[in-house]
Write an enzyme that holds these catalytic residues in place. Structure first.
Site, mmCIF file in Angstrom:
data_model
loop_
_atom_site.group_PDB
_atom_site.id
_atom_site.type_symbol
_atom_site.label_atom_id
_atom_site.label_comp_id
_atom_site.label_asym_id
_atom_site.label_seq_id
_atom_site.Cartn_x
_atom_site.Cartn_y
_atom_site.Cartn_z
ATOM 1 N N GLY A 11 0.832 -1.096 0.143
ATOM 2 C CA GLY A 11 -0.112 -0.007 -0.075
ATOM 3 C C GLY A 11 0.788 1.223 0.011
ATOM 4 O O GLY A 11 1.958 1.298 0.601
ATOM 5 N N ALA A 22 15.643 10.209 0.243
ATOM 6 C CA ALA A 22 16.961 10.221 1.322
ATOM 7 C C ALA A 22 17.759 9.085 0.980
ATOM 8 O O ALA A 22 18.944 8.942 1.139
ATOM 9 C CB ALA A 22 16.008 10.256 2.588
ATOM 10 N N ARG A 72 1.229 -5.154 -6.208
ATOM 11 C CA ARG A 72 1.091 -6.162 -5.270
ATOM 12 C C ARG A 72 1.457 -7.416 -6.187
ATOM 13 O O ARG A 72 1.186 -7.406 -7.363
ATOM 14 C CB ARG A 72 -0.191 -6.628 -4.615
ATOM 15 C CG ARG A 72 -0.447 -5.244 -3.686
ATOM 16 C CD ARG A 72 -1.628 -5.539 -2.630
ATOM 17 N NE ARG A 72 -1.359 -4.860 -1.237
ATOM 18 C CZ ARG A 72 -2.014 -3.762 -1.239
ATOM 19 N NH1 ARG A 72 -2.849 -3.336 -2.153
ATOM 20 N NH2 ARG A 72 -1.767 -2.936 -0.189
ATOM 21 N N ASP A 103 4.160 -4.581 6.149
ATOM 22 C CA ASP A 103 4.600 -6.127 6.885
ATOM 23 C C ASP A 103 4.792 -7.157 5.870
ATOM 24 O O ASP A 103 5.415 -7.779 5.698
ATOM 25 C CB ASP A 103 3.938 -6.530 8.185
ATOM 26 C CG ASP A 103 2.766 -6.644 7.871
ATOM 27 O OD1 ASP A 103 1.927 -6.113 7.269
ATOM 28 O OD2 ASP A 103 2.163 -7.726 8.508
ATOM 29 N N THR A 126 3.640 2.690 6.063
ATOM 30 C CA THR A 126 2.180 2.541 6.058
ATOM 31 C C THR A 126 1.360 3.284 6.974
ATOM 32 O O THR A 126 1.866 3.537 8.232
ATOM 33 C CB THR A 126 2.197 0.883 6.496
ATOM 34 O OG1 THR A 126 0.514 0.763 6.730
ATOM 35 C CG2 THR A 126 2.661 0.560 7.934
ATOM 36 N N ASP A 128 -0.814 2.629 8.687
ATOM 37 C CA ASP A 128 -1.634 2.159 9.632
ATOM 38 C C ASP A 128 -0.690 2.118 11.092
ATOM 39 O O ASP A 128 -1.556 1.861 12.089
ATOM 40 C CB ASP A 128 -2.185 0.676 9.397
ATOM 41 C CG ASP A 128 -2.709 0.615 8.091
ATOM 42 O OD1 ASP A 128 -3.754 1.239 8.073
ATOM 43 O OD2 ASP A 128 -2.621 -0.355 7.246
ATOM 44 N N ASP A 130 0.952 -0.029 12.292
ATOM 45 C CA ASP A 130 0.906 -1.198 13.055
ATOM 46 C C ASP A 130 2.005 -2.207 12.713
ATOM 47 O O ASP A 130 1.988 -3.418 12.697
ATOM 48 C CB ASP A 130 -0.342 -2.197 12.480
ATOM 49 C CG ASP A 130 -0.376 -2.426 10.757
ATOM 50 O OD1 ASP A 130 0.569 -1.804 10.392
ATOM 51 O OD2 ASP A 130 -1.185 -3.307 10.578
ATOM 52 N N ARG A 172 -6.639 -1.130 9.127
ATOM 53 C CA ARG A 172 -6.434 -2.607 9.193
ATOM 54 C C ARG A 172 -6.942 -3.242 10.293
ATOM 55 O O ARG A 172 -8.232 -3.157 10.813
ATOM 56 C CB ARG A 172 -5.058 -3.213 8.429
ATOM 57 C CG ARG A 172 -4.838 -3.040 7.193
ATOM 58 C CD ARG A 172 -3.702 -3.868 6.731
ATOM 59 N NE ARG A 172 -2.628 -3.257 7.396
ATOM 60 C CZ ARG A 172 -1.350 -3.461 6.777
ATOM 61 N NH1 ARG A 172 -1.179 -4.286 5.658
ATOM 62 N NH2 ARG A 172 -0.231 -3.145 7.433
ATOM 63 N N ARG A 212 -26.754 15.714 29.601
ATOM 64 C CA ARG A 212 -25.827 16.819 30.170
ATOM 65 C C ARG A 212 -25.791 17.819 29.602
ATOM 66 O O ARG A 212 -24.850 18.715 29.565
ATOM 67 C CB ARG A 212 -24.468 15.885 30.323
ATOM 68 C CG ARG A 212 -24.193 15.037 31.807
ATOM 69 C CD ARG A 212 -23.101 14.929 32.229
ATOM 70 N NE ARG A 212 -21.985 14.646 31.002
ATOM 71 C CZ ARG A 212 -21.711 13.592 30.490
ATOM 72 N NH1 ARG A 212 -22.134 12.370 31.137
ATOM 73 N NH2 ARG A 212 -20.983 13.301 29.325
HETATM 74 P P1 ADP Z 1 2.188 -4.171 2.615
HETATM 75 O O1 ADP Z 1 3.501 -4.278 2.452
HETATM 76 O O2 ADP Z 1 1.830 -2.706 2.561
HETATM 77 O O3 ADP Z 1 1.913 -5.047 3.923
HETATM 78 P P2 ADP Z 1 1.287 -6.658 1.046
HETATM 79 O O4 ADP Z 1 0.751 -7.299 2.041
HETATM 80 O O5 ADP Z 1 0.179 -6.342 -0.194
HETATM 81 O O6 ADP Z 1 1.542 -5.051 1.318
HETATM 82 O O7 ADP Z 1 2.577 -6.996 0.455
HETATM 83 C C1 ADP Z 1 3.188 -6.448 -0.726
HETATM 84 C C2 ADP Z 1 3.967 -7.603 -1.458
HETATM 85 O O8 ADP Z 1 4.903 -8.453 -0.735
HETATM 86 C C3 ADP Z 1 2.492 -8.722 -1.986
HETATM 87 O O9 ADP Z 1 2.072 -8.268 -3.104
HETATM 88 C C4 ADP Z 1 3.651 -9.828 -2.050
HETATM 89 O O10 ADP Z 1 4.283 -9.998 -3.548
HETATM 90 C C5 ADP Z 1 4.591 -9.750 -1.054
HETATM 91 N N1 ADP Z 1 4.499 -10.631 0.144
HETATM 92 C C6 ADP Z 1 3.392 -10.387 1.019
HETATM 93 N N2 ADP Z 1 3.297 -11.271 1.899
HETATM 94 C C7 ADP Z 1 4.407 -12.145 1.514
HETATM 95 C C8 ADP Z 1 4.885 -13.782 2.095
HETATM 96 N N3 ADP Z 1 4.362 -14.079 3.305
HETATM 97 N N4 ADP Z 1 5.909 -14.164 1.293
HETATM 98 C C9 ADP Z 1 6.377 -13.520 0.534
HETATM 99 N N5 ADP Z 1 6.054 -12.237 -0.250
HETATM 100 C C10 ADP Z 1 4.964 -11.848 0.559
#
Ligand code: ADP
Length: 322
Positions: A11, A22, A72, A103, A126, A128, A130, A172, A212
């Site tokens: 995202g 940077a 993605r 993450d 991100t 979020d 988180d 999220r 109130r």
């Molecule tokens: P964010 O990084 O914002 O959490 P995503 O969860 O969509 O976004 O992850 C971005 C990309 O990272 C995914 O499209 C995928 O290619 C890769 N990715 C996500 N989870 C995994 C995983 N468990 N193992 C390998 N690649 C992953």
């Protein structure tokens, strides 16, 4: 190390461009070459690389989104996909990779390191907030401020019409955005996944507030709360207690826009720190800021450990909402 690669993934978040700037400028300053990789892991697998110069990142510090674009990639979640990615990095003589993302992106980066021993450093970006290992993530402050602006406008209407508004913000599975927006916007109630939601008690307090002399109320809801989204919560409350809510889902307007000063500064610090770390031989780590200081955290901790929400702040919200 002579040449590094950089990509933005997952995202988008305001401040990704400031971070990229940077990374590029710190790397060139340190005598490293930088390859920009377009469209996250999708572009990495396709070999969408281009050399970056000081000028490639001119005039972007104030822009939302990401000039590298993000994507993605289903393919990258497979070993075959990551093998292709490693091959492309090798062909381009890229010896280390900086991943700006959330993450999900870090899980992918970690796998690339485990399978191909490519040094990777993650930068948390991100809205979020988180991610464990940094008190704040790039984009969070801007998203909170954007949502707050909307809340202020909604408050005008709520007051003018003596209404109760339920406002859903992003996040999220986490209530970080909702909590700060709720405090900053003076919300009467904050509904977040970290705290069990008691709709009956919330309604009782709202009615109490009316007695109130409160003529309007704002309830901030984090998406992903166990009680449901804002529309579902409004339905439930109407059915059981008869209180009528107007519902606003802020949605994607929280994602874009000019990064705040805080986000630009954080992004600049973290981008430069990522370059320093990779150049010093660090790998499979995330850069973050904890208690104002730059720190490195193992990438796996960033999703396996849970960042705690400030319970004191949550309790304060209910005191101030009286
Ligand atoms: P964010 O990084 O914002 O959490 P995503 O969860 O969509 O976004 O992850 C971005 C990309 O990272 C995914 O499209 C995928 O290619 C890769 N990715 C996500 N989870 C995994 C995983 N468990 N193992 C390998 N690649 C992953």
């Amino acid at each position: 190390m002579k040449r590094i690669g950089v990509l933005t993934s997952g995202g988008d978040a305001p401040g990704m461009n400031a971070c990229l700037r940077a990374v590029v400028r710190r790397a060139l300053y340190d005598g490293l070459e930088v390859m920009g990789i377009r469209r996250g892991y999708a572009g990495l697998i396709q070999g969408e690389f281009f050399p970056m110069t000081m000028r490639s990142v001119s005039n972007i510090i104030q822009r939302g989104g990401t000039i590298l674009e993000t994507a993605r990639s289903q393919e990258f979640t497979t070993q075959e996909g990551r093998k292709m990615a490693a091959l492309k990095l090798g062909e381009a003589n890229v010896e280390g990779l900086i991943v700006i993302g959330g993450d999900g992106s870090f899980r992918g980066a970690h796998s690339l390191f485990m399978e191909w021993y490519i040094p990777v450093i993650g930068v948390p970006a991100t809205i979020d907030n988180d991610i464990y290992g940094s008190d704040y993530t790039i984009g969070y402050d801007t998203a909170v401020n954007t949502a707050l602006e909307s809340i202020d406008r909604i408050r005008d209407t709520a007051a003018a019409h003596e209404r109760i508004f339920l406002v859903e913000v992003m996040g999220r599975k986490a209530g970080f955005i909702a909590l700060e927006v709720g405090i900053g916007g003076g919300a009467e109630e904050i509904i977040i996944p970290e705290v069990k939601t008691d709709l009956k008690a919330i309604c009782a307090r709202l009615k109490e507030g009316k007695k109130r002399g409160k003529t309007s109320a704002i309830v901030v809801v984090a998406e992903g709360d166990e009680a449901g989204g804002a529309f579902q919560i409004a339905e439930k409350i109407k059915a059981s207690i008869g209180l009528d809510f107007r519902v606003v889902v802020l949605g994607h307007i929280q994602r874009g826009g000019k990064p705040s000063a805080r986000d630009r500064v954080l992004a600049s610090r973290l981008g430069a720190a990522a370059v320093r770390a990779i150049n010093q031989g660090e790998k499979d780590k995330m850069v973050g800021v904890v208690n104002g200081k730059l720190v490195l955290t193992p990438l796996t901790d960033s999703w396996e450990k849970k960042k705690k929400l400030d319970k004191e702040l949550y309790d304060l919200a209910s005191i101030l909402a009286k």
